[in-house]
Enzyme design. Structure first.
Site, PDB file in Angstrom:
ATOM      1  N   ASP A 116     -50.292 -35.026  30.753  1.00  0.00           N
ATOM      2  CA  ASP A 116     -48.942 -35.539  30.477  1.00  0.00           C
ATOM      3  C   ASP A 116     -48.867 -37.013  30.865  1.00  0.00           C
ATOM      4  O   ASP A 116     -49.103 -37.365  32.014  1.00  0.00           O
ATOM      5  CB  ASP A 116     -47.896 -34.719  31.245  1.00  0.00           C
ATOM      6  CG  ASP A 116     -46.500 -34.892  30.680  1.00  0.00           C
ATOM      7  OD1 ASP A 116     -46.053 -36.049  30.512  1.00  0.00           O
ATOM      8  OD2 ASP A 116     -45.844 -33.875  30.407  1.00  0.00           O
ATOM      9  N   SER A 158     -41.410 -35.291  26.662  1.00  0.00           N
ATOM     10  CA  SER A 158     -42.416 -34.221  26.706  1.00  0.00           C
ATOM     11  C   SER A 158     -41.964 -32.974  25.955  1.00  0.00           C
ATOM     12  O   SER A 158     -42.799 -32.141  25.591  1.00  0.00           O
ATOM     13  CB  SER A 158     -42.739 -33.847  28.151  1.00  0.00           C
ATOM     14  OG  SER A 158     -43.366 -34.919  28.797  1.00  0.00           O
ATOM     15  N   THR A 211     -43.364 -29.297  29.015  1.00  0.00           N
ATOM     16  CA  THR A 211     -44.616 -29.029  28.287  1.00  0.00           C
ATOM     17  C   THR A 211     -44.965 -27.534  28.252  1.00  0.00           C
ATOM     18  O   THR A 211     -45.103 -26.963  27.163  1.00  0.00           O
ATOM     19  CB  THR A 211     -45.775 -29.880  28.866  1.00  0.00           C
ATOM     20  OG1 THR A 211     -45.361 -31.240  28.907  1.00  0.00           O
ATOM     21  CG2 THR A 211     -47.035 -29.735  28.044  1.00  0.00           C
ATOM     22  N   ASP A 326     -48.041 -38.055  34.533  1.00  0.00           N
ATOM     23  CA  ASP A 326     -46.777 -38.629  34.055  1.00  0.00           C
ATOM     24  C   ASP A 326     -45.883 -39.069  35.213  1.00  0.00           C
ATOM     25  O   ASP A 326     -45.332 -40.180  35.201  1.00  0.00           O
ATOM     26  CB  ASP A 326     -46.063 -37.587  33.198  1.00  0.00           C
ATOM     27  CG  ASP A 326     -44.689 -38.037  32.734  1.00  0.00           C
ATOM     28  OD1 ASP A 326     -44.616 -39.055  32.013  1.00  0.00           O
ATOM     29  OD2 ASP A 326     -43.693 -37.382  33.082  1.00  0.00           O
ATOM     30  N   HIS A 330     -44.664 -42.767  35.987  1.00  0.00           N
ATOM     31  CA  HIS A 330     -43.247 -43.167  36.047  1.00  0.00           C
ATOM     32  C   HIS A 330     -43.001 -43.989  37.317  1.00  0.00           C
ATOM     33  O   HIS A 330     -42.219 -44.931  37.310  1.00  0.00           O
ATOM     34  CB  HIS A 330     -42.330 -41.945  36.091  1.00  0.00           C
ATOM     35  CG  HIS A 330     -41.985 -41.372  34.752  1.00  0.00           C
ATOM     36  ND1 HIS A 330     -41.126 -41.989  33.874  1.00  0.00           N
ATOM     37  CD2 HIS A 330     -42.372 -40.227  34.140  1.00  0.00           C
ATOM     38  CE1 HIS A 330     -40.994 -41.248  32.779  1.00  0.00           C
ATOM     39  NE2 HIS A 330     -41.755 -40.169  32.918  1.00  0.00           N
ATOM     40  N   ASP A 368     -49.407 -35.858  25.670  1.00  0.00           N
ATOM     41  CA  ASP A 368     -48.185 -35.714  24.878  1.00  0.00           C
ATOM     42  C   ASP A 368     -47.581 -37.080  24.544  1.00  0.00           C
ATOM     43  O   ASP A 368     -46.882 -37.243  23.561  1.00  0.00           O
ATOM     44  CB  ASP A 368     -47.177 -34.797  25.576  1.00  0.00           C
ATOM     45  CG  ASP A 368     -46.912 -35.184  27.021  1.00  0.00           C
ATOM     46  OD1 ASP A 368     -47.593 -36.109  27.549  1.00  0.00           O
ATOM     47  OD2 ASP A 368     -46.025 -34.573  27.625  1.00  0.00           O
ATOM     48  N   HIS A 369     -47.875 -38.078  25.406  1.00  0.00           N
ATOM     49  CA  HIS A 369     -47.417 -39.464  25.212  1.00  0.00           C
ATOM     50  C   HIS A 369     -48.023 -40.280  26.325  1.00  0.00           C
ATOM     51  O   HIS A 369     -48.602 -39.722  27.270  1.00  0.00           O
ATOM     52  CB  HIS A 369     -45.885 -39.560  25.278  1.00  0.00           C
ATOM     53  CG  HIS A 369     -45.323 -38.955  26.530  1.00  0.00           C
ATOM     54  ND1 HIS A 369     -45.402 -39.588  27.752  1.00  0.00           N
ATOM     55  CD2 HIS A 369     -44.737 -37.752  26.767  1.00  0.00           C
ATOM     56  CE1 HIS A 369     -44.872 -38.803  28.677  1.00  0.00           C
ATOM     57  NE2 HIS A 369     -44.472 -37.669  28.123  1.00  0.00           N
ATOM     58  N   HIS A 394     -41.759 -43.650  29.319  1.00  0.00           N
ATOM     59  CA  HIS A 394     -42.757 -43.379  28.284  1.00  0.00           C
ATOM     60  C   HIS A 394     -42.857 -44.578  27.341  1.00  0.00           C
ATOM     61  O   HIS A 394     -41.911 -45.346  27.220  1.00  0.00           O
ATOM     62  CB  HIS A 394     -42.363 -42.147  27.469  1.00  0.00           C
ATOM     63  CG  HIS A 394     -42.168 -40.929  28.306  1.00  0.00           C
ATOM     64  ND1 HIS A 394     -41.724 -39.737  27.810  1.00  0.00           N
ATOM     65  CD2 HIS A 394     -42.372 -40.718  29.637  1.00  0.00           C
ATOM     66  CE1 HIS A 394     -41.651 -38.849  28.773  1.00  0.00           C
ATOM     67  NE2 HIS A 394     -42.030 -39.428  29.889  1.00  0.00           N
TER      68      HIS A 394
END
Ligand SMILES: [Zn+2]
Length: 429
Positions: A116, A158, A211, A326, A330, A368-369, A394
């Site tokens: 993620d 996500s 997710t 992720d 962040h 996912d990104h 993101h």
């Protein structure tokens, strides 16, 4: 005598006085009686109010206690475990896995790993920080870049990208395997179950988080995690491992057919049957801060899932999420991001070790990104390279997809994340 003349008057006066006294006496008595009744009524009211007061005080105490508990719970859920100074990045020792590039054979098992927030920046930095040793991910022979935009935004969340990966369809940000207009989108887990394959979902976030939820639930908003938890128990998925025990407290996993394990030892000792492993109330800890006896690593959860699922004669589908790359991205926390990358790569290594001993297991790895816009800059002069984050959210960058095993070469034609979902659903249809 003179006084006798006044006797009748005196008698009348005395009689009147007596009558008056009798009247006043009766009046006072009546008033006293009325006062006593009033006093009694007030005493009754008072004791009623006192008992109400006691009850209300007790209720207030109970509510205060429960507020304190709830506040502690919220603080616990909101806190990101282990924020203190991270230890220095350590180079990870890896087993060499010899991959059979030709990848012939028929697909029996599919292992799908999602990092993620894992963009090209995270992958490149992890290679550099790992002593410029290739990651296990990088050893996978077939790769492509895919776009990740959602139905309503060029930058996906996500939920929308998880939906694309699980179903092959775009949707709006926030939606969990439901189209923008509310249709239920069939997931790879559902077709794999219909096919007769065993299924597993692993995440080091909450198993109700966006997710993993996209593979087990259909809801209009990713925030509906209690509803997602109920659907997770009805999903039929055989092995579900991760964090998020909080959302299962009001539910009965045992009645839904699951054994529940809550520590690494319990998981490692578990040897057959449907299992729900919940190792933290909310997210599992970052890999560096986890208590290994309580919280298994992503690699341990992956290897146990493979062991439990591989008995099924119809094969299995397993999704593994490295979900906290992720979160660290962040936070623009580079060292934690790298450790999460290594922990995820170790899960990929475990998967490739299994797949490389057989010719029937397809392994796909993607993100996912991208999160944070991580860039590697400098390096032309003696100051060396450095890392820069350009966002705390993101980004819309493309992400890589890697493949190993039968039909792995097909990923080279992929251009968008829905191609991955469509391909996965097609494998079991
Ligand atoms: Zn995110």
């Amino acid at each position: 005598m003179g006084s006798q003349k006044y006797t009748p008057i005196l008698v009348i006066v005395l009689a009147l006085g007596l009558l008056g006294s009798i009247y006043l006496y009766a009046d006072a008595k009546a008033e006293l009686a009325a006062n006593m009744i009033e006093t009694h009524r007030l005493q009754t009211d008072f004791s009623q109010l006192s008992s109400n007061y006691d009850q209300l005080s007790a209720q207030i105490e109970t509510l205060r206690d429960s507020n304190t508990e709830l506040e502690a719970r919220i603080a616990e859920l909101e806190s990101t475990p282990g924020e203190p100074t991270p230890p220095p990045v350590v180079v990870v020792e890896r087993n060499e896995v010899t991959l059979n590039i030709s990848g012939s054979g028929t697909i029996r098992n599919v292992i799908f790993l999602i990092g993620d927030g894992m963009g090209v920046g995270q992958l490149s930095a992890a290679e550099y920080e790992n002593g410029q040793e290739s990651l296990s991910i990088s050893s996978m022979p077939y790769k492509a870049l895919v776009t990740t935009y959602s139905e309503n935004s060029f930058v996906t969340d996500s939920a929308a990208s998880g939906t694309a990966l699980a179903t092959g369809y775009k949707t709006n940000n926030g939606r969990i395997s439901l189209s923008a207009s509310g249709e239920i989108l069939t997931t790879v887990v559902e077709v794999a179950e219909d096919y007769g394959a065993a299924t597993g979902i692993v995440s080091n976030t909450r198993v109700t988080h966006a997710t993993p939820a996209c593979f087990m639930a259909h809801v209009s908003s990713r925030g509906m995690e209690s509803a997602i938890a109920s659907q997770v128990l009805e999903s039929g998925v055989d092995v579900i491992l991760g964090g998020g025990s909080y959302y299962f407290e009001a539910l009965d996993p045992i009645a839904a057919g699951y054994a529940v394990v809550t520590s690494t030892d319990e998981l490692l000792d578990y040897d057959s049957g449907k299992v729900l492993g919940l190792f933290a109330p909310s997210y599992m800890s970052y890999d560096d801060y986890r208590d290994p006896e309580v919280e298994p690593s992503v690699a341990e959860m992956t290897s146990k899932s493979i062991e439990l699922l591989s008995d099924d004669p119809e094969g299995f589908f397993l999704m593994v999420e490295g979900g906290r790359i992720d979160h660290a991205s962040h936070d623009n926390n580079f060292d934690v991001t790298m450790r999460e990358m290594f922990a995820f790569d170790e899960a990929v290594m475990v998967t490739l070790e299994y797949a490389s001993t057989r010719n029937d297991t397809l392994v796909l790895v993607t993100a996912d990104h991208e999160t944070g816009g991580l860039m590697i800059v400098g390096g032309y002069d003696s100051t060396g390279i450095s890392y820069k984050w350009i966002s705390d959210d993101h980004t819309g960058s493309m992400v890589p997809v890697y493949a190993y095993g039968p039909r792995a070469e097909e990923v080279m034609a992929f251009t968008d994340n829905t191609d991955i979902g469509e391909f996965l659903v097609g494998l079991f249809s």
